[in-house]
Motif scaffolding. Sequence first.
Motif, mmCIF file in Angstrom:
data_model
loop_
_atom_site.group_PDB
_atom_site.id
_atom_site.type_symbol
_atom_site.label_atom_id
_atom_site.label_comp_id
_atom_site.label_asym_id
_atom_site.label_seq_id
_atom_site.Cartn_x
_atom_site.Cartn_y
_atom_site.Cartn_z
ATOM 1 N N PHE A 146 59.544 -31.473 -19.121
ATOM 2 C CA PHE A 146 60.131 -30.308 -19.783
ATOM 3 C C PHE A 146 60.665 -30.670 -21.176
ATOM 4 O O PHE A 146 60.961 -29.785 -21.962
ATOM 5 C CB PHE A 146 61.262 -29.738 -18.932
ATOM 6 C CG PHE A 146 61.783 -28.410 -19.426
ATOM 7 C CD1 PHE A 146 60.993 -27.271 -19.351
ATOM 8 C CD2 PHE A 146 63.051 -28.302 -19.973
ATOM 9 C CE1 PHE A 146 61.459 -26.040 -19.812
ATOM 10 C CE2 PHE A 146 63.538 -27.075 -20.428
ATOM 11 C CZ PHE A 146 62.733 -25.948 -20.353
ATOM 12 N N THR A 147 60.779 -31.947 -21.443
ATOM 13 C CA THR A 147 61.373 -32.404 -22.710
ATOM 14 C C THR A 147 60.328 -32.801 -23.731
ATOM 15 O O THR A 147 60.444 -32.485 -24.921
ATOM 16 C CB THR A 147 62.293 -33.614 -22.448
ATOM 17 O OG1 THR A 147 63.232 -33.290 -21.434
ATOM 18 C CG2 THR A 147 63.025 -34.024 -23.718
ATOM 19 N N HIS A 148 59.307 -33.484 -23.264
ATOM 20 C CA HIS A 148 58.407 -34.176 -24.183
ATOM 21 C C HIS A 148 57.644 -33.217 -25.095
ATOM 22 O O HIS A 148 57.696 -33.335 -26.330
ATOM 23 C CB HIS A 148 57.440 -35.035 -23.381
ATOM 24 C CG HIS A 148 56.628 -35.967 -24.226
ATOM 25 N ND1 HIS A 148 57.196 -36.966 -24.985
ATOM 26 C CD2 HIS A 148 55.299 -36.041 -24.449
ATOM 27 C CE1 HIS A 148 56.246 -37.613 -25.629
ATOM 28 N NE2 HIS A 148 55.085 -37.073 -25.330
ATOM 29 N N GLY A 149 56.924 -32.271 -24.501
ATOM 30 C CA GLY A 149 56.132 -31.351 -25.311
ATOM 31 C C GLY A 149 56.972 -30.464 -26.199
ATOM 32 O O GLY A 149 56.631 -30.211 -27.364
ATOM 33 N N GLN A 150 58.102 -29.993 -25.660
ATOM 34 C CA GLN A 150 58.966 -29.138 -26.457
ATOM 35 C C GLN A 150 59.581 -29.891 -27.628
ATOM 36 O O GLN A 150 59.746 -29.342 -28.723
ATOM 37 C CB GLN A 150 60.076 -28.537 -25.573
ATOM 38 C CG GLN A 150 59.589 -27.459 -24.642
ATOM 39 C CD GLN A 150 59.076 -28.045 -23.322
ATOM 40 O OE1 GLN A 150 58.194 -28.881 -23.315
ATOM 41 N NE2 GLN A 150 59.627 -27.581 -22.216
ATOM 42 N N SER A 151 59.934 -31.156 -27.398
ATOM 43 C CA SER A 151 60.461 -31.973 -28.495
ATOM 44 C C SER A 151 59.388 -32.158 -29.564
ATOM 45 O O SER A 151 59.678 -32.081 -30.765
ATOM 46 C CB SER A 151 60.930 -33.326 -27.966
ATOM 47 O OG SER A 151 62.001 -33.187 -27.057
ATOM 48 N N ASP A 152 58.149 -32.390 -29.135
ATOM 49 C CA ASP A 152 57.038 -32.486 -30.087
ATOM 50 C C ASP A 152 56.938 -31.207 -30.912
ATOM 51 O O ASP A 152 56.786 -31.244 -32.138
ATOM 52 C CB ASP A 152 55.720 -32.727 -29.345
ATOM 53 C CG ASP A 152 55.556 -34.158 -28.858
ATOM 54 O OD1 ASP A 152 56.315 -35.033 -29.323
ATOM 55 O OD2 ASP A 152 54.667 -34.395 -28.021
ATOM 56 N N TYR A 153 57.015 -30.081 -30.225
ATOM 57 C CA TYR A 153 56.881 -28.795 -30.905
ATOM 58 C C TYR A 153 58.030 -28.564 -31.890
ATOM 59 O O TYR A 153 57.811 -28.202 -33.055
ATOM 60 C CB TYR A 153 56.834 -27.669 -29.873
ATOM 61 C CG TYR A 153 56.984 -26.298 -30.472
ATOM 62 C CD1 TYR A 153 55.944 -25.699 -31.189
ATOM 63 C CD2 TYR A 153 58.184 -25.599 -30.350
ATOM 64 C CE1 TYR A 153 56.096 -24.442 -31.755
ATOM 65 C CE2 TYR A 153 58.339 -24.346 -30.908
ATOM 66 C CZ TYR A 153 57.297 -23.774 -31.615
ATOM 67 O OH TYR A 153 57.450 -22.533 -32.180
ATOM 68 N N LEU A 154 59.256 -28.773 -31.446
ATOM 69 C CA LEU A 154 60.422 -28.546 -32.301
ATOM 70 C C LEU A 154 60.443 -29.484 -33.500
ATOM 71 O O LEU A 154 60.979 -29.149 -34.553
ATOM 72 C CB LEU A 154 61.708 -28.716 -31.486
ATOM 73 C CG LEU A 154 61.946 -27.666 -30.398
ATOM 74 C CD1 LEU A 154 63.099 -28.077 -29.491
ATOM 75 C CD2 LEU A 154 62.214 -26.299 -31.015
ATOM 76 N N GLU A 155 59.824 -30.632 -33.328
ATOM 77 C CA GLU A 155 59.815 -31.650 -34.381
ATOM 78 C C GLU A 155 58.662 -31.461 -35.354
ATOM 79 O O GLU A 155 58.596 -32.128 -36.387
ATOM 80 C CB GLU A 155 59.713 -33.020 -33.702
ATOM 81 C CG GLU A 155 60.250 -34.190 -34.472
ATOM 82 C CD GLU A 155 60.332 -35.410 -33.573
ATOM 83 O OE1 GLU A 155 59.544 -36.348 -33.756
ATOM 84 O OE2 GLU A 155 61.173 -35.393 -32.662
ATOM 85 N N GLY A 156 57.722 -30.610 -35.020
ATOM 86 C CA GLY A 156 56.573 -30.390 -35.885
ATOM 87 C C GLY A 156 55.442 -31.377 -35.690
ATOM 88 O O GLY A 156 54.572 -31.523 -36.558
ATOM 89 N N VAL A 157 55.416 -32.053 -34.539
ATOM 90 C CA VAL A 157 54.360 -33.023 -34.243
ATOM 91 C C VAL A 157 53.028 -32.286 -34.095
ATOM 92 O O VAL A 157 52.957 -31.235 -33.452
ATOM 93 C CB VAL A 157 54.693 -33.819 -32.964
ATOM 94 C CG1 VAL A 157 53.489 -34.630 -32.494
ATOM 95 C CG2 VAL A 157 55.901 -34.715 -33.208
ATOM 96 N N THR A 158 51.986 -32.839 -34.689
ATOM 97 C CA THR A 158 50.661 -32.230 -34.580
ATOM 98 C C THR A 158 49.782 -32.932 -33.547
ATOM 99 O O THR A 158 48.930 -32.305 -32.926
ATOM 100 C CB THR A 158 49.939 -32.259 -35.942
ATOM 101 O OG1 THR A 158 49.756 -33.632 -36.364
ATOM 102 C CG2 THR A 158 50.746 -31.511 -36.996
ATOM 103 N N HIS A 159 49.987 -34.231 -33.369
ATOM 104 C CA HIS A 159 49.157 -35.004 -32.436
ATOM 105 C C HIS A 159 50.060 -35.882 -31.579
ATOM 106 O O HIS A 159 50.815 -36.708 -32.100
ATOM 107 C CB HIS A 159 48.140 -35.860 -33.191
ATOM 108 C CG HIS A 159 47.100 -35.053 -33.906
ATOM 109 N ND1 HIS A 159 47.354 -34.433 -35.109
ATOM 110 C CD2 HIS A 159 45.816 -34.749 -33.578
ATOM 111 C CE1 HIS A 159 46.269 -33.786 -35.503
ATOM 112 N NE2 HIS A 159 45.325 -33.952 -34.595
ATOM 113 N N SER A 160 49.944 -35.682 -30.277
ATOM 114 C CA SER A 160 50.750 -36.421 -29.306
ATOM 115 C C SER A 160 49.821 -37.328 -28.513
ATOM 116 O O SER A 160 48.976 -36.845 -27.766
ATOM 117 C CB SER A 160 51.465 -35.433 -28.367
ATOM 118 O OG SER A 160 52.111 -36.108 -27.324
#
Length: 586
Positions: free
Chosen positions: A220-234
């Motif tokens: 529940f944390t990982h993808g949302q943190s990526d999104y909020l941070e502006g990550v394009t590639h995980s």
Amino acid sequence: MEEKIINETEEKKSVNFIEQKVKDDLAAGKNGGRLQTRFPPEPNGYLHIGHAKAIALDFGLAKKYGGECNLRFDDTNPIKEDTEYIESIENDIKWLGFQWANVYYASDYFQELWDFALWLIRQGRAYVDEQSAEEIARQKGTTTSPGTDSPFRNRPIEESLRLFEFMNSGQCEPGKMVLRAKIDMTHPNMLFRDPLIYRVLNIHHIRTGNKWNAYPMYDFTHGQSDYLEGVTHSWCTLEFVEHRPLYDLFVTWMKEWKGETDNIEDNRPRQTEFNKLNLNYTLMSKRNLLAMVNEGMVSGWDDPRMPTICGFRRRGYSPESIVKFIDRIGYTKLDALNDMALLESVVREDLNSRAIRVSAVLNPVKVVITNYPEGQSEQLTAINNPENESDGTHTIMFSREIWIERDDFMEVAEKKFMRLAPGKEVRLKNAYIIKCNEEHPCDKDAEGRVTTIYCTYDPETRSGMPGADRKIKGKTLHWVSCEHAVKAEVRLYDRLWKVENPRDELSAIREAQQCDAVTAMKQMVNENSLTVITNCYVEPYAAEMKPSNYLQFQRIGYFMPDLDSTPEHLIFNKTVGLKDTWAKNK
């Protein structure tokens, strides 16, 4: 997934499918043509060489394609996390040669994640479950049978909202209730069967203190943190393949919560998986590595036998050699067990170009050069690195009495023995040709052990003189002057584990004996993984070296001064031998 050994003869370049995906996404203008990555370690231990593979990918591709990479600590489990680990992770990344654009923490997003969870409850997409972990696990079903609904799945929204607040009050006992996403208890992907998204811990957090008592779960944390941070590639390893659909779903829900439903597929972080870095005769699990440290099986996280980045650094590996090794094995979808010999060959190749050549004698026996003037000594010149002329030279001292390796002398020599023996000549590196006396070649002690060897030298054969070209059958030996040598301790390292695949062997032993990990590991550990030699001698120039100076002990191997080395007590760690002798000894 079936593993296979990749040895040096089977080296292969990365197919670089991840890099191709980056190029395609940038060309298609996804995420506005941006590239932003992140390296998201959990600060619950020291990084190992497996993390170096992710670091090289996350930071390397961002730099290559004009993007940026953030360092984000996944600090969602305060039970195991510590500032010591945060500092060590930052040091390891810098040592490998990479620099982050920003430092973030998952805890930076705790408030937004909490608010998002509240929204999910109000939307009927999440509920508080008061069942035990065992009951929830039983209701999950199996891969061939559907799960069954929790009796709390359809509880009133207001009740879930009230209980969710209670979960964070500090009054809720851990394990009494959890927040679950309401998805599909019959979904073929079991991760979709109402996954847990919050649990109660009631533990002080190293950054947020006591503000939070309910903490979000990883998925529940990982993808949302990526999104909020502006990550394009995980990018992550293969065990997260099944997590990707859940990752995407939670990101989609969050974009909906944010009101950003346009161009969802073109503006979102995209997860891609690659194979882990596995090495034979190596165990890479922070949980097991921590147990080894706590049980005293090793001296610490930076023990040179450990697969940690700081362990390799202390042993004498260069950061360039680790990155070169990662580049050589590449990134694929195949879970491979790489050969440790390949890593060592890359290290050997790298150190050959950077290591300063010095003389050291590990098992000394004295040689007296009877026709060399007593009380006399002379300065000779030694090249620091024949692979790099700009490294210059240094001075070595020669005298009547020298130390050589005991294995370089044989009183009764075989015909093919090309080192020192009665009547035989050898060349001393950077010095003279010497000849062992025939009538009285050596003295021995009461046990028959050779104590002193007697030789003569040819004064016309000093290195650099015309006579130095005189051809002899004997080899060139390393040596140090007895008068000028400095005593040192040398630590020789071997594989820490006796078995080729300790990860699988550990599981097999635990299952067969129903024992804990420490008990199983103690059965696999190589008792001869560390040999300490205390009666060694090194030339004075080697004694001046510091940790981070790469050395080659001529004819022996590559070494580095240990962190505990002092002028009064020199300590050198063996990095790797000049040749791969492990395969012959297996």
